[in-house]
Scaffold this motif. Structure first.
Motif, PDB file in Angstrom:
ATOM      1  N   THR A 161       0.857  -1.179   0.000  1.00 35.22           N
ATOM      2  CA  THR A 161       0.000   0.000   0.000  1.00 35.22           C
ATOM      3  C   THR A 161       0.890   1.224   0.000  1.00 35.22           C
ATOM      4  OG1 THR A 161      -0.146   0.288   2.413  1.00 35.22           O
ATOM      5  CG2 THR A 161      -1.682  -1.264   1.407  1.00 35.22           C
ATOM      6  N   SER A 212     -13.041  -4.167   0.838  1.00 28.90           N
ATOM      7  CA  SER A 212     -11.680  -3.695   0.572  1.00 28.90           C
ATOM      8  C   SER A 212     -11.599  -2.915  -0.730  1.00 28.90           C
ATOM      9  CB  SER A 212     -10.745  -4.897   0.478  1.00 28.90           C
ATOM     10  OG  SER A 212     -11.051  -5.662  -0.686  1.00 28.90           O
ATOM     11  N   SER A 223      -8.052   0.237  -4.497  1.00 31.97           N
ATOM     12  CA  SER A 223      -7.784  -0.565  -3.303  1.00 31.97           C
ATOM     13  C   SER A 223      -8.473  -1.913  -3.457  1.00 31.97           C
ATOM     14  CB  SER A 223      -8.321   0.177  -2.078  1.00 31.97           C
ATOM     15  OG  SER A 223      -8.309  -0.666  -0.958  1.00 31.97           O
ATOM     16  N   CYS A 224      -7.801  -2.950  -3.020  1.00 33.48           N
ATOM     17  CA  CYS A 224      -8.418  -4.294  -3.118  1.00 33.48           C
ATOM     18  C   CYS A 224      -7.675  -5.275  -2.222  1.00 33.48           C
ATOM     19  CB  CYS A 224      -8.348  -4.774  -4.570  1.00 33.48           C
ATOM     20  SG  CYS A 224      -9.026  -6.424  -4.824  1.00 33.48           S
ATOM     21  N   SER A 225      -8.432  -6.094  -1.527  1.00 35.96           N
ATOM     22  CA  SER A 225      -7.860  -7.252  -0.841  1.00 35.96           C
ATOM     23  C   SER A 225      -8.434  -8.492  -1.513  1.00 35.96           C
ATOM     24  CB  SER A 225      -8.262  -7.302   0.632  1.00 35.96           C
ATOM     25  OG  SER A 225      -7.789  -6.194   1.323  1.00 35.96           O
ATOM     26  N   HIS A 245      -3.176  -7.685  -0.204  1.00 36.04           N
ATOM     27  CA  HIS A 245      -3.852  -6.394  -0.034  1.00 36.04           C
ATOM     28  C   HIS A 245      -3.045  -5.311  -0.725  1.00 36.04           C
ATOM     29  CE1 HIS A 245      -5.995  -3.062   1.689  1.00 36.04           C
ATOM     30  NE2 HIS A 245      -4.960  -2.651   2.379  1.00 36.04           N
ATOM     31  N   SER A 247      -3.316  -1.051  -2.032  1.00 36.34           N
ATOM     32  CA  SER A 247      -4.146   0.152  -1.912  1.00 36.34           C
ATOM     33  C   SER A 247      -3.343   1.418  -2.142  1.00 36.34           C
ATOM     34  CB  SER A 247      -4.785   0.198  -0.520  1.00 36.34           C
ATOM     35  OG  SER A 247      -5.541   1.374  -0.361  1.00 36.34           O
ATOM     36  N   SER A 250      -3.991   3.853   1.591  1.00 37.11           N
ATOM     37  CA  SER A 250      -3.379   3.618   2.898  1.00 37.11           C
ATOM     38  C   SER A 250      -1.951   4.115   2.870  1.00 37.11           C
ATOM     39  CB  SER A 250      -3.363   2.122   3.221  1.00 37.11           C
ATOM     40  OG  SER A 250      -4.656   1.654   3.450  1.00 37.11           O
TER      41      SER A 250
ATOM     42  N   ARG B 154      -7.882   0.729   7.508  1.00 36.10           N
ATOM     43  CA  ARG B 154      -8.262   0.211   6.185  1.00 36.10           C
ATOM     44  C   ARG B 154      -8.239  -1.313   6.149  1.00 36.10           C
ATOM     45  NH1 ARG B 154     -10.103   4.980   4.242  1.00 36.10           N
ATOM     46  NH2 ARG B 154      -8.476   6.378   3.513  1.00 36.10           N
ATOM     47  N   HIS B 155      -7.208  -1.868   6.761  1.00 38.21           N
ATOM     48  CA  HIS B 155      -6.985  -3.311   6.632  1.00 38.21           C
ATOM     49  C   HIS B 155      -6.320  -3.831   7.895  1.00 38.21           C
ATOM     50  CE1 HIS B 155      -6.694  -6.786   3.894  1.00 38.21           C
ATOM     51  NE2 HIS B 155      -5.686  -7.124   4.665  1.00 38.21           N
TER      52      HIS B 155
END
Lengths: 367, 367
Positions: A161, A212, A223-225, A245, A247, A250, B154-155
């Motif tokens: 991130t 996410s 952003s993606c998990s 994860h 992003s 973040s 966020r995570h």
């Protein structure tokens, strides 16, 4: 330069390419002999900023001109991801070896096209995931995986991130970022890390995780998990899960944690180490709580990996490996090392699957 | 002992209860006055092993006998989870304040029953998730969350894995482990950590992750990962994702990593610190790569939290809080502190949802 020196040309003069120039300049068997950018002004500014003298380095205002320079052995591609596929193929056809910034393409079909062009033109392909070349990465493989200290991998967690100012987020178009957005641009690292930890065994399925996911107003994924499931296969009964994860929303984090049947490994700077001249990882093996559960039977072991000077930085190690392969061709080798394109292809297949899961509402995607 | 000293009885004499005895013994305002176990022999052995003199401590061969001892103010329950609900209610009816090992019940309906019994009988309830009481936990909340150094969460990634010998795994029946198996027994920690980091905002949905799930031949869950989605709600627009992982099949790991919009936090021993007298966490805030991406602009900050002597261990801090609440009642307070039962209830609701997701083939479960 009639010798074995590998002569590089740059396709794209983004600011980040300065790092590559610095690494080549410090190398004894590689040299920059040409740079190019669709904007000649950008190329000239880059040359001046990086002390590339017009006496030794040709500055071109187009990629075509550079690719037609017969002295160039290999090219480093840094143009936007949406153009990499096209120019990688053109470069391969001009018999240039390819070092392509990650992600090298927009999807796996495009990587296949690039790799086929490299195969049929007898040139090497490698993507720019530098951390795979760091001596720490090599050391972990030896000391934790090969030795059995980690045991079977059960669970992995990996992030990449890095924040982008709010006003810039809206300018991240699909033309600049590619269809996969952050999944390609950043997710390349955690996905690559999970595959690396699994010795490039492919996941059986992946799934994006709903909360996410964030996009900007033009639909670029910011952003993606995702979870990667390594289910049982005919070859491998042990199962594992990886959480990746990525992003732009973040603060900088580059964590890699691997939990195994016998041990665990932690790093918080696996993509780019805090410092260039040294890096470390932490591990425990055989850890348990002491009697009455008032502490642990051990503290994590910190393993230092010194990189003496910039000649042993991860960029230098990547260059060394790439130059070794190109030199092989110059000395008559006729086949490329298929390991590197295969790593890129597998990483992209997982990137594609995560992107697909996002597209279909975070449903599971089987590979 | 006509004073404000809180007089404890043990319901269950498992080995682990020695830690509680040790903590009470070192406390100036609490004392163990009775212990009980369905096996009088177990209770006697425990008393001898823990230097509990028959002159000051009554040893009972049944829980009922202890609960009928009018001198007992509060009880610590450590019997198997499947019996906790029943005995917690009985103890509340006998007007005993309740400190119940985690998980305090088999599902949230059972917790509701316990909490209602506590409310109507005017006694305090608290579960035994010790780490919430550690000074480190308090310090992180102040220095990272309240100060804004972390920004929006966020995570999150949190684990609790601890290996059990292969031959023992098969003996983990649902009678011993409860219906949720490892999700209740171990997952209580990472789920609790995610809720803690979100200031007890509930996830909007959860999903178990398929390849992470393992069961033994009698169907007890031995390993599970899950994702918790904190989607937008009327009160909170920011979204976050938590990954929780628990397993009896991996080596000891107790990681907690929180990635926020402005900073990140890492711990690898959040459940039980490596050492009793000191603990630390690491964080960065405002981290970014330096120019040319050859390193970071900062190293993680290591914040030490000293716990002077065992009087400041996390067990001691938990006891202190519980004793404070019980003393309130002894001094005429008529209402329990609802914060602690609420934390237990929310944690259990998420445990239940993860368990349900496992039961329905890892489909999403909305809360």
């Amino acid at each position: 330069m009639e010798d074995n020196t590998v002569r590089f040309g740059l396709l794209g003069c983004i600011r980040y390419a300065s790092k590559f120039v610095r690494t080549v300049t410090q190398s004894s068997n590689a040299v920059i002999i040409a740079i190019s950018d669709p904007s000649l002004e950008t190329a000239n500014t880059f040359a001046a900023a990086n002390n590339l003298s017009p006496e030794t380095v040709n500055v071109y205002g187009s990629y075509d001109e550079l690719l037609n320079d017969p002295r160039v052995d290999a090219v480093y591609l840094t143009m936007p991801v949406t153009q990499r596929g096209k120019w990688a193929v053109t470069a391969a056809e001009k018999k240039k070896h390819l070092l392509v910034e990650k992600p090298p393409a927009q999807n796996s079909a495009e990587i296949d096209t690039i790799v086929e062009a490299c195969e049929s033109n007898g040139v090497q392909f490698m993507d720019g995931a530098i951390w795979l070349h760091h001596q720490r990465t090599v050391k972990i493989k030896e000391t934790m995986f090969d030795s059995g200290l980690l045991g079977d991998v059960r669970h992995m967690y990996s992030t990449m991130t890095t924040p982008i100012p709010e006003q810039v987020l809206e300018r991240l178009t699909k033309e600049a970022m590619g269809l996969a957005g952050a999944i390609g641009e950043l997710g390349w690292y955690p996905i690559g890390a999970a595959l690396w930890a699994m010795s490039y065994r492919m996941p059986t399925s992946v799934r994006a995780l709903p909360s996410s996911i964030a996009t900007n107003s033009v639909g670029t994924i910011l952003s993606c998990s995702a979870s990667l499931q390594f289910g049982p296969t005919a070859d491998a009964t042990e199962t594992a899960t990886a959480i990746v994860h990525c992003s732009f929303l973040s603060q900088l984090s580059t964590d890699l944690a691997i939990s195994g049947s016998k041990g665990s490994i932690q790093m918080n700077d696996y993509v780019i180490p805090y410092k260039e001249d040294t890096a470390w990882f932490k591990y425990t093996s055989g850890a348990k709580f002491v009697d009455m559960h008032i502490g642990w039977n051990m503290m994590p072991e910190k393993v230092m990996v010194d990189c003496v000077g910039t000649e042993e930085s991860q960029e230098a190690m990547m260059l060394k490996e790439f130059v070794r392969l190109v030199q092989g061709f110059k000395q008559g080798e006729s086949e490329a090392d298929r390991r590197w394109p295969e790593i890129s292809r597998k990483t992209q297949l997982v990137v594609d699957a995560v992107k697909k899961s996002v597209d279909i509402g975070c449903e599971v995607v089987y590979l």
